[in-house]
Design a protein around this motif. Structure first.
Motif, PDB file in Angstrom:
ATOM      1  N   LYS A  59       0.813  -1.183   0.062  1.00  0.00           N
ATOM      2  CA  LYS A  59      -0.091  -0.043   0.093  1.00  0.00           C
ATOM      3  C   LYS A  59       0.849   1.319  -0.144  1.00  0.00           C
ATOM      4  CE  LYS A  59      -2.450  -1.030   3.572  1.00  0.00           C
ATOM      5  NZ  LYS A  59      -2.014  -2.404   3.805  1.00  0.00           N
ATOM      6  N   SER A  60       1.849   1.470   0.985  1.00  0.00           N
ATOM      7  CA  SER A  60       2.527   2.493   0.815  1.00  0.00           C
ATOM      8  C   SER A  60       3.338   2.890  -0.536  1.00  0.00           C
ATOM      9  CB  SER A  60       3.741   2.280   2.228  1.00  0.00           C
ATOM     10  OG  SER A  60       3.222   2.113   3.385  1.00  0.00           O
ATOM     11  N   THR A  61       3.990   1.503  -0.865  1.00  0.00           N
ATOM     12  CA  THR A  61       4.792   1.571  -1.947  1.00  0.00           C
ATOM     13  C   THR A  61       3.957   2.370  -3.271  1.00  0.00           C
ATOM     14  OG1 THR A  61       5.942  -0.125  -1.320  1.00  0.00           O
ATOM     15  CG2 THR A  61       6.393   0.383  -3.432  1.00  0.00           C
ATOM     16  N   VAL A 144      -6.417   8.094   0.589  1.00  0.00           N
ATOM     17  CA  VAL A 144      -6.703   7.680   1.868  1.00  0.00           C
ATOM     18  C   VAL A 144      -6.380   6.237   2.083  1.00  0.00           C
ATOM     19  CG1 VAL A 144      -8.384   7.502   3.812  1.00  0.00           C
ATOM     20  CG2 VAL A 144      -8.928   8.825   1.965  1.00  0.00           C
ATOM     21  N   GLU A 145      -5.311   5.864   2.931  1.00  0.00           N
ATOM     22  CA  GLU A 145      -4.652   4.648   2.989  1.00  0.00           C
ATOM     23  C   GLU A 145      -4.869   4.148   4.376  1.00  0.00           C
ATOM     24  OE1 GLU A 145      -0.335   3.054   3.477  1.00  0.00           O
ATOM     25  OE2 GLU A 145      -0.419   4.823   2.302  1.00  0.00           O
ATOM     26  N   THR A 146      -5.307   2.931   4.474  1.00  0.00           N
ATOM     27  CA  THR A 146      -5.338   2.441   5.902  1.00  0.00           C
ATOM     28  C   THR A 146      -4.017   1.865   6.255  1.00  0.00           C
ATOM     29  OG1 THR A 146      -6.400   0.593   5.219  1.00  0.00           O
ATOM     30  CG2 THR A 146      -7.849   2.064   6.162  1.00  0.00           C
ATOM     31  N   VAL A 191      -3.531  -6.045  -8.619  1.00  0.00           N
ATOM     32  CA  VAL A 191      -2.793  -7.405  -8.053  1.00  0.00           C
ATOM     33  C   VAL A 191      -1.169  -6.887  -8.284  1.00  0.00           C
ATOM     34  CG1 VAL A 191      -1.941  -9.502  -8.541  1.00  0.00           C
ATOM     35  CG2 VAL A 191      -4.121  -8.824  -8.939  1.00  0.00           C
ATOM     36  N   ASN A 192      -0.626  -6.468  -6.955  1.00  0.00           N
ATOM     37  CA  ASN A 192       0.867  -5.763  -6.970  1.00  0.00           C
ATOM     38  C   ASN A 192       1.712  -6.987  -6.928  1.00  0.00           C
ATOM     39  OD1 ASN A 192       2.684  -3.820  -6.655  1.00  0.00           O
ATOM     40  ND2 ASN A 192       2.697  -3.989  -4.556  1.00  0.00           N
ATOM     41  N   LYS A 193       3.029  -6.761  -6.816  1.00  0.00           N
ATOM     42  CA  LYS A 193       4.028  -7.809  -6.912  1.00  0.00           C
ATOM     43  C   LYS A 193       4.000  -8.726  -8.125  1.00  0.00           C
ATOM     44  CE  LYS A 193       4.251  -6.965  -2.120  1.00  0.00           C
ATOM     45  NZ  LYS A 193       5.042  -7.749  -0.766  1.00  0.00           N
ATOM     46  N   ALA A 194       3.461  -8.088  -9.153  1.00  0.00           N
ATOM     47  CA  ALA A 194       3.435  -8.816 -10.444  1.00  0.00           C
ATOM     48  C   ALA A 194       4.698  -9.265 -10.807  1.00  0.00           C
ATOM     49  CB  ALA A 194       2.803  -8.049 -11.467  1.00  0.00           C
ATOM     50  N   ASP A 195       5.630  -9.101 -10.302  1.00  0.00           N
ATOM     51  CA  ASP A 195       7.023  -9.526 -10.597  1.00  0.00           C
ATOM     52  C   ASP A 195       7.350 -10.939 -10.015  1.00  0.00           C
ATOM     53  OD1 ASP A 195       7.146  -8.099  -8.451  1.00  0.00           O
ATOM     54  OD2 ASP A 195       9.225  -7.818  -8.334  1.00  0.00           O
ATOM     55  N   ARG A 196       6.277 -11.159  -8.987  1.00  0.00           N
ATOM     56  CA  ARG A 196       6.478 -12.417  -8.091  1.00  0.00           C
ATOM     57  C   ARG A 196       5.563 -13.669  -8.826  1.00  0.00           C
ATOM     58  NH1 ARG A 196       6.672 -11.074  -2.049  1.00  0.00           N
ATOM     59  NH2 ARG A 196       8.592  -9.795  -1.963  1.00  0.00           N
ATOM     60  N   VAL A 228       3.671  -3.623 -10.806  1.00  0.00           N
ATOM     61  CA  VAL A 228       4.924  -3.858  -9.579  1.00  0.00           C
ATOM     62  C   VAL A 228       5.291  -2.335  -9.201  1.00  0.00           C
ATOM     63  CG1 VAL A 228       7.303  -4.439  -9.802  1.00  0.00           C
ATOM     64  CG2 VAL A 228       5.767  -5.403 -11.403  1.00  0.00           C
ATOM     65  N   ALA A 229       4.581  -2.251  -7.902  1.00  0.00           N
ATOM     66  CA  ALA A 229       4.464  -0.845  -7.368  1.00  0.00           C
ATOM     67  C   ALA A 229       5.969  -0.454  -7.014  1.00  0.00           C
ATOM     68  CB  ALA A 229       3.784  -0.686  -5.973  1.00  0.00           C
ATOM     69  N   ALA A 230       6.991  -1.414  -6.775  1.00  0.00           N
ATOM     70  CA  ALA A 230       8.311  -0.928  -6.297  1.00  0.00           C
ATOM     71  C   ALA A 230       9.066  -0.683  -7.353  1.00  0.00           C
ATOM     72  CB  ALA A 230       8.921  -2.420  -5.889  1.00  0.00           C
TER      73      ALA A 230
HETATM   74  P1  GDP Z   1       1.990  -2.001   2.877  1.00  0.00           P
HETATM   75  O1  GDP Z   1       2.166  -2.648   4.408  1.00  0.00           O
HETATM   76  O2  GDP Z   1       0.787  -2.505   2.290  1.00  0.00           O
HETATM   77  O3  GDP Z   1       2.075  -0.470   3.134  1.00  0.00           O
HETATM   78  O4  GDP Z   1       3.277  -2.528   2.187  1.00  0.00           O
HETATM   79  P2  GDP Z   1       4.702  -1.752   1.802  1.00  0.00           P
HETATM   80  O5  GDP Z   1       4.344  -0.814   0.513  1.00  0.00           O
HETATM   81  O6  GDP Z   1       5.368  -1.205   3.018  1.00  0.00           O
HETATM   82  O7  GDP Z   1       5.245  -2.987   1.001  1.00  0.00           O
HETATM   83  C1  GDP Z   1       5.618  -4.119   1.898  1.00  0.00           C
HETATM   84  C2  GDP Z   1       6.912  -4.775   1.141  1.00  0.00           C
HETATM   85  O8  GDP Z   1       6.703  -4.976  -0.335  1.00  0.00           O
HETATM   86  C3  GDP Z   1       8.096  -3.882   0.879  1.00  0.00           C
HETATM   87  O9  GDP Z   1       9.145  -4.504   1.172  1.00  0.00           O
HETATM   88  C4  GDP Z   1       8.122  -3.399  -0.468  1.00  0.00           C
HETATM   89  O10 GDP Z   1       9.344  -3.053  -0.952  1.00  0.00           O
HETATM   90  C5  GDP Z   1       7.522  -4.904  -1.207  1.00  0.00           C
HETATM   91  N1  GDP Z   1       7.020  -4.306  -2.591  1.00  0.00           N
HETATM   92  C6  GDP Z   1       6.081  -3.374  -2.481  1.00  0.00           C
HETATM   93  N2  GDP Z   1       5.725  -3.366  -3.998  1.00  0.00           N
HETATM   94  C7  GDP Z   1       6.354  -4.431  -4.476  1.00  0.00           C
HETATM   95  C8  GDP Z   1       6.325  -5.061  -5.917  1.00  0.00           C
HETATM   96  O11 GDP Z   1       5.774  -4.613  -6.826  1.00  0.00           O
HETATM   97  N3  GDP Z   1       7.377  -6.155  -6.020  1.00  0.00           N
HETATM   98  C9  GDP Z   1       7.994  -6.633  -4.998  1.00  0.00           C
HETATM   99  N4  GDP Z   1       8.817  -7.587  -5.317  1.00  0.00           N
HETATM  100  N5  GDP Z   1       7.912  -6.361  -3.883  1.00  0.00           N
HETATM  101  C10 GDP Z   1       7.097  -5.085  -3.577  1.00  0.00           C
END
Ligand code: GDP
Length: 313
Positions: A59-61, A144-146, A191-196, A228-230
């Motif tokens: 979410k934060s990312t 607004v993020e929880t 669907v985030n982390k689409a790289d996984r 892939v938010a990262a």
């Molecule tokens: P939150 O708790 O939902 O706010 O999640 P964060 O934004 O803090 O992310 C949690 C973890 O997931 C962090 O270590 C991020 O770097 C990682 N992360 C976020 N987006 C991605 C992504 O698209 N791909 C991968 N592999 N990791 C991600």
């Protein structure tokens, strides 16, 4: 500084004035009433976007990357990170600092964490007022993020014009989705982390679960976007979908409906809080306590006691 001064400074883009006004909300300041009256002519312009999902889903990312995307489109962006599970805002401060780094120097981005302090009604009371501050201050989009866990997903959805639900592979989100009722609240599923590994599976599961969900005729059909938010990938599509949803809300009249419903809830929350305060104030001792004692003692019944309470108003 007077409230009208603060409001005009906030509207002119002064972040410290915005911060002061939101602190009034957090602290339940006696001037809050005046603040809200002063803000009301300027409210109703921003698109409020709720971002929900399990902790760790990104979410934060995603919020951070989405701010970047919205800034490219020239929008002024407010971010409110609400922690409904914590009575303290201290825990969220670190998150603020991490986020701030990228957008800290941008005067058109304002980021703030807020604890909901265990108010009666929790989010129902403080968050809409903080949103009103940001809205009146002229932000085009408010995210607004929880932060934290719990029933907050559904609550946040009730406050937002558009609700984003984030999922990610490897988090058991399929089951969680069904359990938390998030299949009903999302306007957009990310669907985030689409790289996984497993992201495609999450997408397929989600698509079939959404297909089974009952929807009204003419209702919005939520879309699914992979990100892939990262790396900031896919966020352009998320921003486009947010805009498309807002256009739909406006055209169909759904926006006005949602906002009226929201205002109703807010009025009710304020009125109930005021009523409770009034009952507690009779002769320094709670009228409600006296009536409860009478019911327990068999001297009254709950209906008669409720009538007595209402008669006092
Ligand atoms: P939150 O708790 O939902 O706010 O999640 P964060 O934004 O803090 O992310 C949690 C973890 O997931 C962090 O270590 C991020 O770097 C990682 N992360 C976020 N987006 C991605 C992504 O698209 N791909 C991968 N592999 N990791 C991600």
């Amino acid at each position: 500084m007077s409230v009208p001064d603060l409001v005009s400074r906030a509207r002119a883009g002064d972040a410290r004035a915005v911060a002061r006004l939101i602190s009034f909300v957090e602290d339940e300041s006696p001037v809050l009433r005046e603040v809200m009256a002063e803000l009301s002519p300027y409210a109703g312009r921003a698109q409020v976007v709720g971002i929900t999902g399990s902790p760790g889903v990104g979410k934060s990312t995603s919020t951070n990357a989405l701010v970047t995307e919205l800034r490219k489109a020239g929008k002024r962006v407010g971010v409110l990170a609400v922690d409904p599970s914590s009575p303290f805002s201290g825990g969220a401060l670190l998150g603020d600092r991490v986020r701030m780094q990228e957008h800290a120097l941008d005067p058109d981005v304002y980021i703030r964490s807020m604890a909901s302090r265990g108010h009666l009604g929790g989010l129902a009371w403080t968050t809409p007022q903080a949103l009103r501050v940001l809205d009146a201050a002229g932000f085009d989009v408010i995210l607004v993020e929880t932060v934290g866990v719990g029933q907050s997903e559904v609550e946040i959805a009730a406050l937002a014009d558009t609700t984003l639900v984030l999922l990610a592979p490897g988090m058991g989100d399929g089951i969680q989705a069904a359990k938390a009722g998030i299949l009903e609240i999302g306007d957009l599923y990310v669907v985030n982390k689409a790289d996984r590994d497993g992201a495609d599976q999450v997408r397929r599961d989600l698509r079939s679960m959404l297909a089974l969900a009952q929807r009204r005729e003419g209702a919005w059909k939520p879309s699914i976007v992979a990100t892939v938010a990262a790396k900031g990938e896919g966020l352009d599509e998320v921003a486009a979908e947010i805009e498309r949803h807002f256009a739909w809300l406006t055209e169909t009249g759904e926006l006005a409906l949602r906002r009226t419903r929201r205002a109703r809830d807010e009025i009710e929350a304020i009125a109930v809080t005021a009523l409770r305060a009034r009952w507690g104030d009779v002769h320094g001792r709670s009228e409600l306590d006296d009536l409860a004692a009478a019911v327990v003692a068999g001297e009254s019944d709950p209906y008669a006691a409720a009538d007595t309470l209402l008669d006092q108003l």
